[in-house]
Design a protein around this motif. Structure first.
Motif, PDB file in Angstrom:
ATOM      1  N   SER A 113       0.824  -1.210   0.000  1.00 40.58           N
ATOM      2  CA  SER A 113       0.000   0.000   0.000  1.00 40.58           C
ATOM      3  C   SER A 113       0.856   1.258   0.000  1.00 40.58           C
ATOM      4  CB  SER A 113      -0.953  -0.013   1.191  1.00 40.58           C
ATOM      5  OG  SER A 113      -0.336  -0.602   2.283  1.00 40.58           O
ATOM      6  N   GLU A 141      -7.649   2.913   1.801  1.00 41.04           N
ATOM      7  CA  GLU A 141      -6.868   1.711   1.498  1.00 41.04           C
ATOM      8  C   GLU A 141      -7.139   0.617   2.539  1.00 41.04           C
ATOM      9  OE1 GLU A 141      -2.779   2.486   0.471  1.00 41.04           O
ATOM     10  OE2 GLU A 141      -3.337   3.893  -1.128  1.00 41.04           O
ATOM     11  N   ARG A 143     -10.003   0.121   3.987  1.00 35.28           N
ATOM     12  CA  ARG A 143     -11.309  -0.447   3.614  1.00 35.28           C
ATOM     13  C   ARG A 143     -11.176  -1.333   2.379  1.00 35.28           C
ATOM     14  NH1 ARG A 143     -16.284   3.346   2.089  1.00 35.28           N
ATOM     15  NH2 ARG A 143     -17.931   1.782   1.952  1.00 35.28           N
ATOM     16  N   ALA A 144     -10.369  -0.874   1.427  1.00 37.60           N
ATOM     17  CA  ALA A 144     -10.188  -1.675   0.209  1.00 37.60           C
ATOM     18  C   ALA A 144      -9.589  -3.039   0.542  1.00 37.60           C
ATOM     19  CB  ALA A 144      -9.297  -0.928  -0.784  1.00 37.60           C
ATOM     20  N   ARG A 145      -8.869  -3.125   1.647  1.00 36.05           N
ATOM     21  CA  ARG A 145      -8.288  -4.413   2.054  1.00 36.05           C
ATOM     22  C   ARG A 145      -9.241  -5.236   2.905  1.00 36.05           C
ATOM     23  NH1 ARG A 145      -4.498  -5.437  -1.431  1.00 36.05           N
ATOM     24  NH2 ARG A 145      -2.746  -4.018  -1.403  1.00 36.05           N
ATOM     25  N   HIS A 191     -13.840   6.425   5.908  1.00 39.46           N
ATOM     26  CA  HIS A 191     -13.982   5.053   5.396  1.00 39.46           C
ATOM     27  C   HIS A 191     -14.072   3.977   6.457  1.00 39.46           C
ATOM     28  CE1 HIS A 191     -13.584   5.935   1.142  1.00 39.46           C
ATOM     29  NE2 HIS A 191     -12.717   6.865   1.481  1.00 39.46           N
ATOM     30  N   LYS A 341     -17.543   1.116  -1.319  1.00 39.41           N
ATOM     31  CA  LYS A 341     -16.283   0.460  -0.968  1.00 39.41           C
ATOM     32  C   LYS A 341     -15.282   0.619  -2.114  1.00 39.41           C
ATOM     33  CE  LYS A 341     -14.029  -3.727   0.311  1.00 39.41           C
ATOM     34  NZ  LYS A 341     -13.889  -5.125   0.157  1.00 39.41           N
ATOM     35  N   PRO A 342     -14.100   1.156  -1.818  1.00 39.89           N
ATOM     36  CA  PRO A 342     -13.133   1.364  -2.898  1.00 39.89           C
ATOM     37  C   PRO A 342     -12.571   0.033  -3.387  1.00 39.89           C
ATOM     38  CG  PRO A 342     -12.233   2.034  -0.769  1.00 39.89           C
ATOM     39  CD  PRO A 342     -13.623   1.590  -0.512  1.00 39.89           C
ATOM     40  N   SER A 343     -12.146   0.024  -4.614  1.00 36.63           N
ATOM     41  CA  SER A 343     -11.573  -1.223  -5.130  1.00 36.63           C
ATOM     42  C   SER A 343     -10.082  -1.240  -4.799  1.00 36.63           C
ATOM     43  CB  SER A 343     -11.798  -1.313  -6.634  1.00 36.63           C
ATOM     44  OG  SER A 343     -10.657  -0.862  -7.314  1.00 36.63           O
ATOM     45  N   GLU A 344      -9.518  -2.446  -4.835  1.00 33.68           N
ATOM     46  CA  GLU A 344      -8.095  -2.563  -4.491  1.00 33.68           C
ATOM     47  C   GLU A 344      -7.217  -1.804  -5.480  1.00 33.68           C
ATOM     48  OE1 GLU A 344      -6.564  -6.329  -3.455  1.00 33.68           O
ATOM     49  OE2 GLU A 344      -8.006  -6.618  -1.825  1.00 33.68           O
ATOM     50  N   ILE A 347      -5.427   1.358  -4.414  1.00 32.92           N
ATOM     51  CA  ILE A 347      -4.306   1.311  -3.464  1.00 32.92           C
ATOM     52  C   ILE A 347      -3.004   1.725  -4.147  1.00 32.92           C
ATOM     53  CG2 ILE A 347      -2.950  -0.249  -2.008  1.00 32.92           C
ATOM     54  CD1 ILE A 347      -5.574  -1.774  -1.498  1.00 32.92           C
TER      55      ILE A 347
END
Ligand code: BGC
Length: 744
Positions: A113, A141, A143-145, A191, A341-344, A347
């Motif tokens: 990250s 980041e 949240r993306a995880r 987030h 929700k953010p996507s990976e 990151i």
């Protein structure tokens, strides 16, 4: 006995408002429905938590109060910590996701990250708005995880810079620490839930599991806690209790702090988690004291709570109180989430890396910049054709310690790489510095030498394996006897080999000092760049150095940021978040092996002020590439705080930034002790003049009555000064206590 409850029980619960009776629907969707209803304003989060609790079996309820991972995972925690969230209190039957934990202070520790500059570097930006943006990225980041909880806000005060984890905090000042911690909290919470740590008085590393901190009520509330309060006021969802003892009691069982201060006095309504594994000392007492979740494994509580509840040693109401705090906080936070929700793929995106670079440039503190000939040595002259880059730290990734806040970015730009990119037409000669004569020769042959010296993870950081832990948490076999003795002995041996821990000296390595002497003698156009997480004493070698910078652990883009400052495409925007004394003896005593220590109100710049010592570089100090003047125009102030209007003028020939700093002191004292009340960072074009309003925090001018718990102004003749760093003289200061009006 386990209690089975169905939707009809939920319907029997109280609701609020006069509309249709809310229900959480079927079990599997109960949590999501609670969040939806809370978001829609149909049910408040407390009532939703109550309904969830009524559907839970005793086993599920107790399961909220510790981590979900089994004890056998303990040896591989460091491995798992970087791979996935640690979950506590998930109840799949009801769709409850649980607390899904990720560290840490300089970015997300799971996967690859964005690695930001260490928190101490970010403190040096003195820019809460920038810190809030960092928080948003860390939150996103995280949240993306797949996590929903970030233990990234570390606001322990830097009582002494030898603290191994100094890099994770925001320096020595309560107001600066509070504002930066609050900003990170606001950002992270966009987030995920924000956790502030380590509550409280955790600012020594090697003995953190055992040390007992004594502190009187004044120092506790007026020096070591105000910034925790600021972060709670900014909305922190959770608090992590510290490993150490305060006044003879481990923090997880410290009712006085966890309940009487945190909840009764400050009104905190979130939940408290323990520091990991060895931070819970008694399953029942800790719960009663106000520590809600034992992290991260099923250790003490899994063993003790079911029996304690059955036998009546543990009150059901105590269990439900913690369960309610955990669930209502989680529901309330989830109900406020706006962004999807953010996507990976977000990151370490280009935008996140650009922010990391900006923060790193804003954090670099220019300590010295002497003229060589007609111009100061920095920024580097555009006529430069041949640069020597010297030092073992010039070529590798140096992001900070290897403890729980370690971040693995997809790549890291070293100082040398950053400079090569920024100066494509320039010839480079490099030397590791191991051979001092070769380094001097390289410097002599070049127009200018850049020498990178300082610290890395071998010199300072979190000490993960150490002696002194309570190994009884591992199981009954470890309570006494040979297994216990063996584990303790092994831990003690291991602690000698582990990197990090508290620093044994505030000086540079002798080899670095030799290198500085040789390189500056070989080429007077030498720039020394210091890397580290806190104070590095400069006395004894800095006279021969014309240009000196403190560049911290600058994160994955640190090399580019350093190059931008050296070449002048960016301003060195940093100001010291602690004092650099001339001598370590001017700071409080620091014994890394101490089992007991007293914290008082004499630390940092304040200690130097009270003793009449002149700092090598005072708190708040940092040069730019231009010159700035501050003039206090007017202010208003009472015991609730106030604000000041300051005129700021760029008197130089290039654009630049300035941190307007407002200090107050009782000037009736022979040696006034400066207290930072407020600050603001701003940028001005050459010759530009702008006025700025700075809010003033009354805290440092108040005292708290230990009996009534009321705050009142401290006696004295208080005066206010606008300055560019902690002042050595109070000439020109104006009386602090006044309603709005024109000053001087
Ligand atoms: C540290 C905490 C950290 C936790 C989990 C502990 O050893 O003190 O700061 O959040 O580990 O990694």
């Amino acid at each position: 006995m386990d209690k089975m409850a169905g939707p009809q029980v939920a319907q029997a619960q109280k609701w609020w408002g006069g509309g249709p009776r809310p229900t959480l629907g079927n079990d599997a969707g109960a949590y999501d429905e609670a969040v939806r209803a809370a978001r829609a304003g149909e049910l408040d989060a407390d009532a939703a938590a109550g309904q969830l609790i009524d559907r839970m079996t005793d086993r599920e309820l107790l399961g909220l109060l510790d981590g979900d991972s089994p004890r056998r995972l303990m040896p591989i925690i460091p491995l798992l910590h970087g791979r996935r969230p640690f979950v506590a209190g998930a109840v799949p039957r009801l769709g409850i996701p649980g607390i899904r934990f990720s560290d840490g202070t300089r970015g997300v520790v799971i996967g690859d990250s964005t690695a930001f500059p260490a928190a101490m570097a970010r403190a040096a930006t003195w820019d809460p708005l920038l810190e809030e943006r960092v928080g948003q990225v860390i939150g996103m980041e995280t949240r993306a995880r797949g996590a929903n909880y970030s233990a990234s806000i570390c606001v322990n005060l830097l009582r002494h810079p030898a603290w191994g984890r100094a890099q994770e905090c925001y320096g020595e000042d309560p107001v600066l620490t509070g504002r930066m911690g609050a900003a990170l909290t606001r950002g992270v919470r966009v987030h995920v839930m924000a956790c502030v740590k380590h509550f409280a008085l955790n600012s020594m590393e090697n003995e953190r599991f055992e040390v007992d901190v004594s502190v009187d009520e004044h120092a506790l509330h007026e020096v070591y806690l105000p910034h925790f309060k600021a972060v709670i006021d900014a909305g922190a969802d959770s608090v992590m209790s510290a490993y150490n003892k305060v006044r003879g009691q481990y923090m997880d069982v410290n009712r006085a702090l966890l309940t009487e201060v945190l909840r009764d006095e400050w009104g905190f309504t979130g939940f408290v988690t323990s520091d990991w594994v060895f931070g819970t000392h008694d399953a029942v007492l800790s719960l009663e004291a106000g520590m809600d979740i034992e992290m991260p494994l099923r250790l003490l509580r899994a063993r003790a709570l079911p029996g304690a509840l059955r036998s009546g040693v543990l009150d059901r109401a105590t269990v439900e109180r913690s369960a309610r705090r955990i669930l209502s906080t989680s529901v309330r936070h989830a109900a406020t989430l706006e962004a999807a929700k953010p996507s990976e793929s977000a990151i370490a995106s280009p935008a996140h890396r650009a922010l990391a670079r900006q923060v790193a440039a804003e954090s670099i503190v220019l300590l010295k910049n002497e003229h060589i000939g007609a111009a100061p040595l920095l920024p580097l002259a555009p006529t430069l054709t041949h640069l020597a880059v010297i030092g073992r730290l010039a070529t590798h990734a140096n992001l900070g310690d290897n403890g729980s806040s370690r971040v693995s970015p997809p790549f890291t730009i070293s100082p040398l790489q950053g400079l090569r990119e920024a100066l494509p037409g320039v010839r480079f000669t490099t030397a590791s510095g191991q051979n001092v004569s070769a380094a001097a020769a390289a410097a002599a042959a070049a127009d200018t030498a850049i020498l990178i010296v300082g610290l890395d993870q071998h010199d300072e950081g979190e000490s993960v394996v150490t002696g002194g832990v309570e190994v009884g948490v591992l199981g009954r076999a470890f309570d006494a006897g040979p297994l216990r003795r063996m584990f303790v002995a092994l831990a003690h041996v291991a602690s000698h080999f582990v990197h990090g821990g508290d620093r044994t000296t505030l000086d540079l390595h002798a080899s670095d000092v030799r290198l500085i002497r040789a390189v500056t003698a070989a080429n007077p156009r030498t720039v020394v760049v210091l890397i580290g997480g806190s104070t590095i004493l400069t006395q004894g070698w800095d006279e021969s150095v014309p240009a000196l910078l403190l560049a911290w652990y600058g994160g994955m883009e640190g090399g580019r940021a350093l190059a931008s400052v050296l070449t002048g495409t960016a301003e060195p925007g940093g100001r010291l978040p602690f004092v650099l004394p001339t001598n370590a003896a001017q700071l409080p005593p620091f014994d890394p092996a101490a089992k007991a220590v007293t914290y008082d109100n004499s630390w940092g710049q304040r200690r130097l002020d009270a003793a009449g010592h002149t700092a090598a570089f005072p708190f708040g100090f940092g040069l730019g590439y231009t010159t700035i003047e501050h003039r206090l125009l007017e202010h208003s102030f009472d015991e609730t705080g106030g604000s000041a209007q300051v005129m700021v003028r760029n008197t130089g020939e290039r654009a630049g930034s300035s941190v307007v700093q407002l200090y107050a002191a009782d000037i009736s004292l022979r040696r006034p002790v400066a207290q930072l009340l407020g600050f603001a960072k701003m940028t001005l074009q050459a010759g530009e003049e702008k006025s700025i309003r700075v809010s003033l925090d009354a805290g440092p001018t108040l005292q708290r009555d230990p009996v009534t718990r009321q705050w009142s102004p401290r006696a004295g003749e208080w005066a206010l000064l606008a300055a560019q760093h902690s002042p050595a003289s109070w000439a020109g200061a104006v009386p602090l206590h006044r309603a709005a009006g024109i000053d001087g």
